[in-house]
Design a protein around this motif. Structure first.
Motif, mmCIF file in Angstrom:
data_model
loop_
_atom_site.group_PDB
_atom_site.id
_atom_site.type_symbol
_atom_site.label_atom_id
_atom_site.label_comp_id
_atom_site.label_asym_id
_atom_site.label_seq_id
_atom_site.Cartn_x
_atom_site.Cartn_y
_atom_site.Cartn_z
ATOM 1 N N SER A 199 -8.360 14.905 1.126
ATOM 2 C CA SER A 199 -7.108 14.204 1.720
ATOM 3 C C SER A 199 -7.037 13.712 2.936
ATOM 4 N N SER A 200 -5.847 13.326 3.008
ATOM 5 C CA SER A 200 -5.701 11.632 4.297
ATOM 6 C C SER A 200 -6.010 12.187 5.143
ATOM 7 N N GLU A 253 -4.571 6.567 -5.747
ATOM 8 C CA GLU A 253 -4.539 5.436 -5.163
ATOM 9 C C GLU A 253 -3.802 4.255 -5.835
ATOM 10 N N SER A 267 3.824 6.024 3.368
ATOM 11 C CA SER A 267 2.292 5.815 1.996
ATOM 12 C C SER A 267 2.427 5.907 0.741
#
Length: 563
Positions: free
Chosen positions: A143-144, A230, A205
């Motif tokens: 997770s970020s 990403e 994001s």
């Protein structure tokens, strides 16, 4: 085109101003202080999410994109604010969070109720677990906000069910951008706000939307565009669709991306003429206080943006990042989320001196400028919040190691000698507490002090608007001032010189010091003025042939009426 040179002020609504006296900032508070923003000299306001939200992540867990959180006001108030700001020459930019929604969003609630294999679940990333009983997470993506990225559901009969993906908190399920409903919905959201007069959207994001449906682990596929979560190549089709929506409106409706992509060529691919207009320059923001680091970042940024014809953006902080006054006072003045810890010492006087110098540096660079609320007051990061008051999930998901981002989200001080400093009525408990010692940092106190950081910002933005050399346009480096200098020319007769070292340096020959971040002592030497350490000066220089040639190509500042 206004956006190429714009000064854009970021408003975190909860902490800007409290108009109804409940301790939380709101739209009434913003409307009451639009004159402050006009006097500061901004061209646009960027609002962080103001939508209905359970606030599991400070509003970035959106429940309804077509309304305003009741804690902040009403949709009618937002529509009035947009028009009132525009009457003062200030445009509005709203935040859109396309990667995920709140777990209380109607779509996700419907998906939970519908069960495995349903069309409702196809809008998200529901997946069976691994192992005989499905008890193992589908992937080990991180997770970020640190920690795992999958949460298991419970079936109506109480047995364990499928897992769903969340790249942030479990309260923020990721949307499946391979689904046409998701794409149509977000294009309709853009139209909803463009119809209400907003000038653009900031895309949260922006590089995370598309996932690899094969669910590979990170590193199983290699090469550009192959990361499972990403910067995937399919993203560009999404933003081409968004650009088509924006371009269907009169004037220019701007797309601004939050694009954390370290490869500069892949970063600027998002800025091609049929995609986003601009994206945040996080490379510069994360650099340490160093002349070499600044020069390298500026040169690389300008070079990368040139082929796609997009303007650079310059920003020192935002609602996620340690404030410059604190960051620049540290031995390690770079910024990285994973390095945030409690108890890191800082020199507040040095940090403020450097933050003021950095403010003049970025205001003189080509492109657009972003200012996070409170930076114009020289506010420090608040790093001694009681642990029980910390709300940021980054703190809690780190096991308490990361102090989180609440320290840069403290309510602004407007007036008075004690909390709540005019943010709320006297005696009101604000949603996060303000330090008792902030009396000298209030707007009222700084307006009365000609040397204050607020008045430095006001003078800088006034000059930036008045001088055609500033804003969008070319930059020419000035060499020979020493290793600690960052110096460049804008147009035929303007120069910016930054002394990032501690020892003073002699300014180049000039006709006038237009503005300096710290007092400049005069000396008996050619040129006559020394630039102290950790200081920036704006100079009116003597026009010469080289400067005139450079200035002939300089772009002029657009008027507010331009599209």
């Amino acid at each position: 085109m206004w956006w190429r040179s714009a000064v854009i002020y970021q408003v975190y609504v909860r902490s800007f101003a409290d108009g109804n006296g409940d301790g939380t900032g709101d739209l009434a508070g913003v409307r009451a202080h639009l004159g402050y923003l006009r006097d500061l000299g901004v061209d646009a306001i960027w609002f962080t999410p103001w939508y209905p939200s359970p606030l599991a992540d400070g509003g970035y867990d959106v429940q309804d994109y077509r309304d305003i959180d009741p804690r902040f006001g009403t949709l009618a108030e937002a529509e009035a604010l947009i028009q009132e700001a525009l009457a003062l020459g200030i445009r509005t930019i709203v935040d859109v969070v396309p990667n995920h929604v709140s777990d209380r969003h109607p779509w996700f609630q419907a998906a939970l109720a519908a069960g495995p294999g349903s069309p409702e679940r196809e809008r998200f990333w529901f997946h069976p677990g691994k192992g005989a009983d499905g008890g193992e997470i589908p992937t080990h993506w991180v997770s970020s906000f640190q920690g795992e990225t999958w949460t298991r559901t419970t079936n109506p009969d109480g047995t364990p069910g499928e897992w769903y993906l969340h790249m942030f908190t479990p309260e923020q399920p990721d949307l499946n951008w391979n689904h046409p409903d998701v794409r149509r919905e977000h294009e309709d959201i853009l139209r909803f706000w463009f119809d209400r007069g907003v000038a653009g959207v900031r895309i949260d994001s922006a590089a995370l939307l598309i996932k690899d449906a094969d669910l590979p682990e990170v590193g199983e596929k290699t090469g550009p565009g192959q990361h499972p979560t990403e910067d995937r190549d399919e993203l560009h089709d999404v933003y081409r669709g968004w650009r088509a929506v924006a371009d269907s409106y009169p004037g220019t409706r701007v797309l601004v991306g939050e694009v954390w992509v370290p490869d500069i060529e892949r970063f600027t691919a998002y800025l091609r003429p049929d995609e986003m207009h601009t994206a945040f320059n996080f490379d510069f923001l994360t650099r340490p206080w160093s002349a070499d680091a600044f020069r390298t970042s500026i040169a690389a940024t300008l070079a990368a943006h040139a082929p796609v014809g997009a303007p650079s953006t310059w920003v020192l902080s935002n609602h996620d990042v340690t404030r410059p006054v604190t960051r620049y006072g540290r031995e390690d003045s770079a910024f990285a989320f994973l390095k945030k810890r409690f108890g890191v010492p800082t020199d507040p006087d040095l940090g403020l001196r450097r933050a003021r110098a950095a403010a003049l540096l970025v205001a003189a660079l080509p492109g657009s400028l972003y200012i996070y609320q409170g930076d114009e007051l020289g506010l420090p990061e608040v790093e001694d919040l009681p642990l029980e008051l910390i709300q940021d999930p980054m703190h809690h998901r780190s096991g308490g190691i990361d102090p989180g981002r609440d320290g840069c989200r403290i309510p602004l001080p407007w007036s008075g000698s004690e909390p709540p400093f005019g943010f709320s009525p006297a005696g009101t408990r604000t949603w996060l507490p303000q330090p008792d010692a902030w009396g000298h940092l209030t707007v009222a106190a700084q307006e009365a002090d000609p040397a204050s950081t607020l008045n430095l910002y006001r003078r800088a933005l006034r000059l930036r608007r008045a001088l055609p050399e500033l804003g969008d346009g070319p930059l020419g480096w000035i060499d020979g001032l020493g290793a600690d200098a960052v110096a460049f020319r804008r147009g035929p007769a303007f120069a910016c010189v930054v002394n990032a070292g501690d020892a003073p340096l002699l300014l180049p020959e000039h006709e006038e010091v237009l503005l300096a971040s710290s007092p400049l002592p005069e000396v008996d030497a050619p040129g006559g003025v020394m630039l102290p350490g950790n200081t920036t000066a704006w100079l009116r220089t003597k026009t010469d042939a080289a400067a005139s040639a450079d200035g002939a190509a300089a772009a002029t500042r657009p008027t507010p009426s331009e599209g």
